[in-house]
Design a protein around this motif. Structure first.
Motif, PDB file in Angstrom:
ATOM      1  N   THR A 103       0.831  -1.203   0.000  1.00 12.45           N
ATOM      2  CA  THR A 103       0.000   0.000   0.000  1.00 12.45           C
ATOM      3  C   THR A 103       0.867   1.254   0.000  1.00 12.45           C
ATOM      4  O   THR A 103       0.569   2.236  -0.704  1.00 12.45           O
ATOM      5  N   GLU A 104       1.946   1.248   0.760  1.00 16.56           N
ATOM      6  CA  GLU A 104       2.857   2.398   0.781  1.00 16.56           C
ATOM      7  C   GLU A 104       3.489   2.620  -0.584  1.00 16.56           C
ATOM      8  O   GLU A 104       3.608   3.776  -1.044  1.00 16.56           O
ATOM      9  N   ALA A 105       3.868   1.543  -1.253  1.00 18.81           N
ATOM     10  CA  ALA A 105       4.454   1.674  -2.592  1.00 18.81           C
ATOM     11  C   ALA A 105       3.432   2.199  -3.593  1.00 18.81           C
ATOM     12  O   ALA A 105       3.761   3.029  -4.459  1.00 18.81           O
ATOM     13  N   ILE A 106       2.191   1.740  -3.485  1.00 18.33           N
ATOM     14  CA  ILE A 106       1.121   2.238  -4.358  1.00 18.33           C
ATOM     15  C   ILE A 106       0.916   3.730  -4.146  1.00 18.33           C
ATOM     16  O   ILE A 106       0.806   4.506  -5.106  1.00 18.33           O
ATOM     17  N   GLU A 161       3.046   5.935  -3.057  1.00 22.25           N
ATOM     18  CA  GLU A 161       4.178   6.689  -3.601  1.00 22.25           C
ATOM     19  C   GLU A 161       4.098   6.795  -5.124  1.00 22.25           C
ATOM     20  O   GLU A 161       4.416   7.847  -5.701  1.00 22.25           O
ATOM     21  N   ARG A 162       3.686   5.708  -5.788  1.00 24.84           N
ATOM     22  CA  ARG A 162       3.533   5.765  -7.249  1.00 24.84           C
ATOM     23  C   ARG A 162       2.471   6.786  -7.642  1.00 24.84           C
ATOM     24  O   ARG A 162       2.626   7.528  -8.628  1.00 24.84           O
ATOM     25  N   LEU A 195      -6.137  10.889  -9.325  1.00 27.11           N
ATOM     26  CA  LEU A 195      -4.734  10.509  -9.289  1.00 27.11           C
ATOM     27  C   LEU A 195      -4.294   9.863  -7.979  1.00 27.11           C
ATOM     28  O   LEU A 195      -3.184   9.314  -7.915  1.00 27.11           O
ATOM     29  N   TYR A 196      -5.145   9.907  -6.949  1.00 24.56           N
ATOM     30  CA  TYR A 196      -4.702   9.397  -5.650  1.00 24.56           C
ATOM     31  C   TYR A 196      -5.748   8.516  -4.966  1.00 24.56           C
ATOM     32  O   TYR A 196      -5.542   7.320  -4.790  1.00 24.56           O
ATOM     33  N   ARG A 243       3.351  13.903   3.800  1.00 22.33           N
ATOM     34  CA  ARG A 243       4.807  13.802   3.827  1.00 22.33           C
ATOM     35  C   ARG A 243       5.378  14.351   2.530  1.00 22.33           C
ATOM     36  O   ARG A 243       6.391  15.060   2.531  1.00 22.33           O
ATOM     37  N   ARG A 244       4.708  14.043   1.418  1.00 19.18           N
ATOM     38  CA  ARG A 244       5.184  14.522   0.122  1.00 19.18           C
ATOM     39  C   ARG A 244       4.806  15.983  -0.114  1.00 19.18           C
ATOM     40  O   ARG A 244       5.602  16.755  -0.661  1.00 19.18           O
TER      41      ARG A 244
END
Length: 404
Positions: free
Chosen positions: A124-127, A129-130, A147-148, A372-373
């Motif tokens: 889920t974290e990788a998804i 971030e993508r 988009l999110y 965070r981003r």
């Protein structure tokens, strides 16, 4: 496709983040209100009860002895000349009564423990971030729903079910078509057929060669206790429950935090230690699920001083129950600093959402990764120009233009 025989009424209408003024006026009439409602567009009105207080909703949802979840399906079967559950309802846990419910839930529960859900956390974290990478490439303004919120909920669900990446876009688009009321009945029926056939093929592949995923594990552990139709129904219910609810919570939750900068500041000051409390308060405050499966009284029963006769239906309003002053004197206020309230955003009783731990993990991950981003995330349009969904399985947003 949603069951169009379900009652059509205003329990799903909202005003901003809360219930509509109309349903609040109904609540002022009492905890339990009797309405004459058409069971389908163009049909003659029928009587139905609406449970609008926290205590009334908990009583109805918690009483699986005197209230049935599947009476309406039995009625459909009788009209169709069958004594059995309609095939399209097989595996839909929320529509099962005892003892079928206990049989099915016992087999499913191990797949939704916190420990097993944690296995999905890195995915889920990788998804997330993508998705954030895609937002950055798109540039400002960006639609957070497109988009999110939507791709996170869809990708996590597909990872859980084992839908290959090349198939995901069409699979998710066709699922969404089933729910869009402005599409023709023919289009929605075709989309439903596509989804059912896809899940059927997925289950058959797993029967032959079960992997380590959700379906494969169920087949290895309980394969002789499920037929294919029940497994397909279980997967279909996960799709129905997992996509719109998570999408709505991510997008509406972001909007709520942006519209309450003092509450957002609490999250930003100490994200890891406050996010769980923020998620819990957002679940209560937003209550994106309108109502569970209508309950039908199997015998005469008194709720909130009102006699509900055997055979009468009750619809429970989750948003109104979670805004009941019995929970807190300032219950309409969004306050992430309050002690968590005993809300029923995930339901109550034996039908409490089996995927609650998964949903909380997705929300926690999505909010943390986003800020965070983009710590300076802001709305790209005035808040009153953000379009809300007005006719959907779960409350949410059509679009959420943001900048940073």
């Amino acid at each position: 496709m949603p069951d169009e025989s379900q009652h059509q009424f205003d329990h799903a209408r909202r005003a901003g983040f809360g219930p509509s003024d109309d349903i609040r006026r109904q609540r002022a009439q009492g905890a339990l209100v009797r309405e004459e409602v058409a069971p389908a567009p163009g049909a003659a009105p029928e009587p139905i009860w609406m449970a609008l207080s926290y205590e009334a909703v908990r009583q109805v949802m918690g009483d699986h002895v005197r209230f049935s979840n599947q009476r309406r399906f039995r009625a459909q079967a009788i009209r169709g000349g069958s004594k059995h559950r309609p095939q399209e309802m097989s595996g839909h846990l929320m529509d099962y009564d005892q003892p079928e419910h206990t049989r099915l839930r016992k087999m499913l529960t191990p797949e939704f423990t916190v420990r097993r859900i944690q296995r999905l956390k890195p995915v889920t974290e990788a998804i997330a971030e993508r998705c954030l990478d895609a937002m950055e490439r798109k540039g400002r303004p960006a639609d957070l729903v497109e988009l999110y919120a939507s791709p996170i909920s869809g990708a996590v669900l597909c990872e859980l079910l084992g839908v290959p990446r090349d198939d995901r876009r069409e699979f998710l688009v066709k699922h969404q078509w089933q729910l869009e009321q402005d599409r023709s009945r023919k289009e929605r029926a075709a989309a439903q057929a596509y989804t059912s056939n896809y899940l059927r093929a997925l289950v058959k592949r797993q029967r032959k060669d079960p992997d380590e995923g959700f379906i494969g594990q169920l087949i290895r552990d309980h394969g002789d206790n499920f037929d294919d139709e029940e497994l397909i129904g279980i997967c279909g219910l996960m799709v129905l429950a997992g996509l719109d609810n998570v999408n709505g919570m991510i997008s509406l939750g972001v909007l709520a935090l942006l519209e309450h900068p003092d509450q957002l500041a609490v999250l930003l000051a100490d994200p890891e230690n406050t996010v769980d409390r923020v998620v819990d308060e957002l679940l209560r405050f937003l209550s994106v699920a309108h109502a569970p499966t209508p309950r039908t009284a199997v015998e005469d029963v008194v709720v909130a001083g009102q006699l509900i006769k055997a055979g009468e239906e009750v619809v429970c309003s989750i948003p109104m129950a979670n805004r009941d002053p019995v929970l807190a004197p300032d219950v309409d206020r969004f306050d992430v600093n309050r002690e968590p309230l005993p809300h029923i955003a995930f339901g109550h009783g034996i039908h409490h959402c089996i995927g609650a731990a998964l949903g909380r993990m997705e929300l926690r991950t999505a909010y943390l990764a986003l800020w965070r981003r983009f710590p300076d995330l802001r709305l790209a349009v005035p808040a009153d120009q953000v379009p809300h969904k007005t006719n959907s399985i779960a409350y949410g947003l059509e679009r959420l233009p943001v900048a940073w």
